[in-house]
Design a protein around this motif. Structure first.
Motif, PDB file in Angstrom:
ATOM      1  N   ASN A 361      34.591  41.153  34.969  1.00 20.99           N
ATOM      2  CA  ASN A 361      35.919  40.841  34.432  1.00 20.99           C
ATOM      3  C   ASN A 361      37.011  41.034  35.485  1.00 20.99           C
ATOM      4  O   ASN A 361      37.852  40.166  35.704  1.00 20.99           O
ATOM      5  N   ILE A 362      36.972  42.174  36.163  1.00 17.82           N
ATOM      6  CA  ILE A 362      38.046  42.466  37.113  1.00 17.82           C
ATOM      7  C   ILE A 362      37.956  41.568  38.336  1.00 17.82           C
ATOM      8  O   ILE A 362      38.969  41.171  38.921  1.00 17.82           O
ATOM      9  N   MET A 363      36.730  41.182  38.723  1.00 20.05           N
ATOM     10  CA  MET A 363      36.574  40.239  39.846  1.00 20.05           C
ATOM     11  C   MET A 363      37.153  38.878  39.477  1.00 20.05           C
ATOM     12  O   MET A 363      37.832  38.231  40.285  1.00 20.05           O
ATOM     13  N   HIS A 364      36.896  38.467  38.246  1.00 15.77           N
ATOM     14  CA  HIS A 364      37.431  37.181  37.786  1.00 15.77           C
ATOM     15  C   HIS A 364      38.950  37.236  37.746  1.00 15.77           C
ATOM     16  O   HIS A 364      39.631  36.263  38.114  1.00 15.77           O
ATOM     17  N   TYR A 365      39.503  38.370  37.314  1.00 20.37           N
ATOM     18  CA  TYR A 365      40.960  38.502  37.267  1.00 20.37           C
ATOM     19  C   TYR A 365      41.563  38.485  38.670  1.00 20.37           C
ATOM     20  O   TYR A 365      42.596  37.853  38.909  1.00 20.37           O
ATOM     21  N   ILE A 366      40.944  39.170  39.600  1.00 20.86           N
ATOM     22  CA  ILE A 366      41.441  39.183  40.978  1.00 20.86           C
ATOM     23  C   ILE A 366      41.459  37.761  41.551  1.00 20.86           C
ATOM     24  O   ILE A 366      42.394  37.367  42.260  1.00 20.86           O
ATOM     25  N   GLU A 367      40.447  36.972  41.208  1.00 22.25           N
ATOM     26  CA  GLU A 367      40.353  35.598  41.723  1.00 22.25           C
ATOM     27  C   GLU A 367      41.294  34.649  41.000  1.00 22.25           C
ATOM     28  O   GLU A 367      41.952  33.813  41.634  1.00 22.25           O
ATOM     29  N   GLU A 368      41.368  34.764  39.664  1.00 23.73           N
ATOM     30  CA  GLU A 368      42.074  33.757  38.867  1.00 23.73           C
ATOM     31  C   GLU A 368      43.415  34.230  38.316  1.00 23.73           C
ATOM     32  O   GLU A 368      44.312  33.424  38.051  1.00 23.73           O
ATOM     33  N   GLY A 369      43.566  35.529  38.042  1.00 24.65           N
ATOM     34  CA  GLY A 369      44.833  36.071  37.567  1.00 24.65           C
ATOM     35  C   GLY A 369      45.142  35.811  36.109  1.00 24.65           C
ATOM     36  O   GLY A 369      46.292  35.971  35.673  1.00 24.65           O
ATOM     37  N   GLN A 370      44.131  35.443  35.298  1.00 22.51           N
ATOM     38  CA  GLN A 370      44.383  35.116  33.893  1.00 22.51           C
ATOM     39  C   GLN A 370      44.346  36.384  33.029  1.00 22.51           C
ATOM     40  O   GLN A 370      43.416  37.179  33.122  1.00 22.51           O
ATOM     41  N   GLU A 480      42.701  52.187  46.936  1.00 20.40           N
ATOM     42  CA  GLU A 480      43.523  51.854  48.103  1.00 20.40           C
ATOM     43  C   GLU A 480      42.646  51.502  49.307  1.00 20.40           C
ATOM     44  O   GLU A 480      42.920  50.533  50.027  1.00 20.40           O
ATOM     45  N   ASN A 481      41.588  52.265  49.512  1.00 19.79           N
ATOM     46  CA  ASN A 481      40.691  51.996  50.638  1.00 19.79           C
ATOM     47  C   ASN A 481      39.960  50.666  50.472  1.00 19.79           C
ATOM     48  O   ASN A 481      39.792  49.916  51.445  1.00 19.79           O
ATOM     49  N   ILE A 482      39.531  50.381  49.251  1.00 20.99           N
ATOM     50  CA  ILE A 482      38.856  49.095  48.993  1.00 20.99           C
ATOM     51  C   ILE A 482      39.814  47.937  49.229  1.00 20.99           C
ATOM     52  O   ILE A 482      39.444  46.911  49.822  1.00 20.99           O
ATOM     53  N   TYR A 483      41.051  48.123  48.796  1.00 20.41           N
ATOM     54  CA  TYR A 483      42.063  47.077  48.990  1.00 20.41           C
ATOM     55  C   TYR A 483      42.318  46.824  50.476  1.00 20.41           C
ATOM     56  O   TYR A 483      42.329  45.682  50.942  1.00 20.41           O
ATOM     57  N   LYS A 484      42.499  47.886  51.230  1.00 19.58           N
ATOM     58  CA  LYS A 484      42.762  47.735  52.674  1.00 19.58           C
ATOM     59  C   LYS A 484      41.571  47.099  53.382  1.00 19.58           C
ATOM     60  O   LYS A 484      41.730  46.237  54.260  1.00 19.58           O
ATOM     61  N   LYS A 485      40.377  47.534  53.006  1.00 15.79           N
ATOM     62  CA  LYS A 485      39.170  47.029  53.654  1.00 15.79           C
ATOM     63  C   LYS A 485      38.944  45.547  53.360  1.00 15.79           C
ATOM     64  O   LYS A 485      38.412  44.811  54.202  1.00 15.79           O
ATOM     65  N   ASN A 487      41.383  43.312  52.254  1.00 11.37           N
ATOM     66  CA  ASN A 487      42.647  42.586  52.171  1.00 11.37           C
ATOM     67  C   ASN A 487      42.518  41.156  52.678  1.00 11.37           C
ATOM     68  O   ASN A 487      42.975  40.200  52.032  1.00 11.37           O
ATOM     69  N   ALA A 488      41.886  41.003  53.828  1.00 11.09           N
ATOM     70  CA  ALA A 488      41.728  39.658  54.407  1.00 11.09           C
ATOM     71  C   ALA A 488      40.880  38.766  53.514  1.00 11.09           C
ATOM     72  O   ALA A 488      41.179  37.573  53.317  1.00 11.09           O
ATOM     73  N   LEU A 489      39.831  39.353  52.954  1.00 10.82           N
ATOM     74  CA  LEU A 489      38.949  38.594  52.058  1.00 10.82           C
ATOM     75  C   LEU A 489      39.699  38.136  50.816  1.00 10.82           C
ATOM     76  O   LEU A 489      39.543  36.977  50.368  1.00 10.82           O
ATOM     77  N   TRP A 494      42.300  33.794  47.576  1.00 11.60           N
ATOM     78  CA  TRP A 494      43.478  33.223  46.944  1.00 11.60           C
ATOM     79  C   TRP A 494      43.869  31.894  47.568  1.00 11.60           C
ATOM     80  O   TRP A 494      44.304  30.969  46.893  1.00 11.60           O
ATOM     81  N   LEU A 495      43.703  31.755  48.856  1.00  8.69           N
ATOM     82  CA  LEU A 495      43.992  30.488  49.536  1.00  8.69           C
ATOM     83  C   LEU A 495      42.998  29.422  49.082  1.00  8.69           C
ATOM     84  O   LEU A 495      43.360  28.261  48.865  1.00  8.69           O
ATOM     85  N   GLN A 496      41.741  29.826  48.933  1.00 11.03           N
ATOM     86  CA  GLN A 496      40.718  28.878  48.526  1.00 11.03           C
ATOM     87  C   GLN A 496      40.956  28.380  47.108  1.00 11.03           C
ATOM     88  O   GLN A 496      40.625  27.246  46.769  1.00 11.03           O
ATOM     89  N   SER A 497      41.563  29.241  46.294  1.00 11.09           N
ATOM     90  CA  SER A 497      41.865  28.833  44.909  1.00 11.09           C
ATOM     91  C   SER A 497      43.126  27.985  44.831  1.00 11.09           C
ATOM     92  O   SER A 497      43.574  27.631  43.739  1.00 11.09           O
ATOM     93  N   LYS A 498      43.712  27.694  45.994  1.00 11.83           N
ATOM     94  CA  LYS A 498      44.872  26.810  46.112  1.00 11.83           C
ATOM     95  C   LYS A 498      46.083  27.345  45.367  1.00 11.83           C
ATOM     96  O   LYS A 498      46.881  26.588  44.797  1.00 11.83           O
ATOM     97  N   GLN A 499      46.230  28.656  45.346  1.00 11.24           N
ATOM     98  CA  GLN A 499      47.412  29.279  44.768  1.00 11.24           C
ATOM     99  C   GLN A 499      48.273  29.796  45.912  1.00 11.24           C
ATOM    100  O   GLN A 499      47.756  30.308  46.902  1.00 11.24           O
ATOM    101  N   PRO A 500      49.589  29.659  45.836  1.00 12.52           N
ATOM    102  CA  PRO A 500      50.458  30.135  46.912  1.00 12.52           C
ATOM    103  C   PRO A 500      50.376  31.641  47.046  1.00 12.52           C
ATOM    104  O   PRO A 500      50.370  32.362  46.056  1.00 12.52           O
TER     105      PRO A 500
END
Length: 501
Positions: A361-370, A480-485, A487-489, A494-500
């Motif tokens: 669920n949380i992975m889907h939310y991070i990718e799609e934001g719904q 926080e550590n997971i986010y920093k590690k 971040n680039a991914l 988000w770019l691949q999902s064509k969202q600004p």
């Protein structure tokens, strides 16, 4: 000699002057049964014919002897005495004659007679009885499942049986694949039995609600109907059944006669009242004002099955609030939503909050934001998600009583493997919320838990979930550590999902 069983029974009753109610009490049947036998609507079941005829003959012969009408009876019914019968034996002789007359009249009609066991002959197969649990199981899998699965209009069903027993025996629901989009099912629940149930019941109940997300279930205290043993579907059919001591059905009568079934439906549904609700379905809009008070409690347990509506940054909340006009929320309702957001922010600083998030669920939310905020469907931008994550970490550092638990659910591979039902509890009040993605617009998407015993069991169920081996706890530093590690991914996703970004 009367040609029919009904005519003979009427003649015997009229001659002896007995009351139908007195005869019914003596036989052990409801007076309505006797009335139907007399009016040739139904006849006694052949299975119980011997006992019934014996009782009738005994009761009427006793009454005739009491009134000293024995020889008048012989004349009335044209019975010739081939030999003298002593006074001591006259009652036995009278009983035998009446009993034989009843059997002869019954079988004279041969197989054309309608009985309580097989009344379909008289009413064009609008009622039949199935005996034996194997036969009944096959009947549900074939005939009942076919009928229910082919109904395309609204379904309103009432089941007086106990939901605990239904789930324990895996009865009824697992054979259906409904076509109707609007289904309301009312089911009883035995409170005394509920108190002794372990958490397996809550697991089964949650899975039932989750699997049949498009169905609206109503769970009621069965105190007004626990002995009824009825399943009735408005405008379609009714079932009456008896249970063996192992809680499996061993006899059931299937009724499709519209008049009889409608009467059963009305008599049954009137016992399911507002004051018997244990779990009540309501619309999300009805809960909005309630939520402002709900989050004032200092202990919150929140299982989020879709998105993550908490810790939204101000801009995201502003955009979400403007979206509420699309849902025709009044200005008063919009103010309530704002107040709820303020309440959340205050609680994030002091309350003990356990968030349980399925990993998929949380992975889907991070990718799609719904996400869903009340009845509002909203999609956060990547920037809003990033700010939301930062706000989460900040709040967790300020309040060490905020816990994030990640439930290691595998990636859903079809509709049935999703978590579609969230759970929100403040230890005093609780409710389940449907993921509207899987429901029709007419569905009520909230289950309000109105019984404290159910609430405690649901709380224990989800509290136990976070202690399982596949559930991991994350601190502010972990996140926080997971986010920093990563971040680039995340930005690449988000770019691949064509969202600004």
């Amino acid at each position: 000699m009367e040609n029919t069983y009904a005519a003979l029974l009427r003649h015997l009753i009229k001659f002896s002057g007995i009351k139908l109610s007195s005869l019914a009490d003596f036989i052990g049947y409801d007076v309505s049964y006797i009335s139907k036998w007399c009016n040739n609507i139904n006849h006694p079941s052949s299975k119980y014919l011997t006992r019934i005829n014996t009782c009738i003959a005994s009761f009427i012969s006793d009454e005739i002897v009491k009134q000293n009408l024995t020889y008048v009876f012989f004349n009335e019914f044209q019975i010739n005495l081939s030999q003298h019968v002593s006074a001591e034996k006259i009652k036995k002789f009278l009983f035998d004659e009446i009993n034989n007359m009843l059997f002869e009249a019954y079988y004279r009609e041969n197989n054309t007679v309608a009985t309580d066991e097989n009344p379909a002959v008289a009413n064009n197969c609008q009622q039949k009885t199935i005996i034996g649990r194997t036969n009944i199981k096959n009947f549900f899998i074939t005939e009942i499942a076919t009928v229910l699965n082919n109904i395309t209009d609204d379904i309103e069903m009432y089941i007086t049986g106990d939901i605990i027993t239904l789930l324990d025996k895996q009865l009824f629901f697992n054979v259906f694949n409904f076509s109707s989009k609007n289904i309301d099912i009312h089911i009883g629940c035995n409170i005394q039995k509920l108190s002794n149930e372990n958490l397996d019941f809550i697991d089964k109940l949650y899975n039932l609600f989750n699997h049949y997300i498009e169905i609206t279930f109503h769970i009621h205290d069965d105190k007004k109907f626990q002995y009824s043993n009825i399943i009735t579907v408005k405008n379609h059919f009714s079932l009456q059944y008896s249970l063996h001591n192992d809680n499996l059905i061993d006899i059931c009568t299937y009724i499709t006669d519209k008049t009889i079934s409608a009467d059963i439906y009305e008599r049954t549904c009137e016992k399911f009242t507002a004051d018997t609700y244990l779990i009540q379905p309501i619309n999300d809009i009805e809960l909005i004002k309630f939520r402002s008070f709900f989050y004032l409690n200092n202990y919150l347990l929140l299982f989020c099955a879709k998105g993550f509506e908490f810790f939204l940054p101000p801009q995201a909340f502003k955009n979400l609030l403007s979206t509420s006009t699309t849902y025709q929320y009044s200005s008063d309702m919009q103010q309530t939503i704002q107040n709820m957001q303020i309440t959340w922010e205050e609680q994030f600083e002091k309350a003990h909050i356990d968030f349980i998030l399925p990993a998929a669920n949380i992975m889907h939310y991070i990718e799609e934001g719904q996400l869903s905020y009340g009845e509002i469907a909203y999609t956060t931008s990547p920037q809003e998600r990033e700010l939301q994550l930062q706000q989460l970490v900040k709040s967790m550092k300020n309040n060490p009583h905020i816990n994030i638990f990640l439930l290691g659910q595998v990636q859903p591979y079809n509709k049935d493997s999703y978590f579609k039902l969230s759970y929100y509890s403040n230890n005093k009040t609780a409710y389940l919320k449907k993921d509207a993605t899987f429901c029709s617009k007419n569905n009520k998407n909230i289950y309000l838990i109105k019984d404290f015993r159910l609430l405690y069991k649901f709380n224990d169920f989800f509290s136990t979930t976070i202690k399982k081996s596949d559930c991991s706890k994350f601190t502010a530093d972990d996140i926080e550590n997971i986010y920093k590690k990563n971040n680039a991914l995340l930005h690449r996703i988000w770019l691949q999902s064509k969202q600004p970004v």
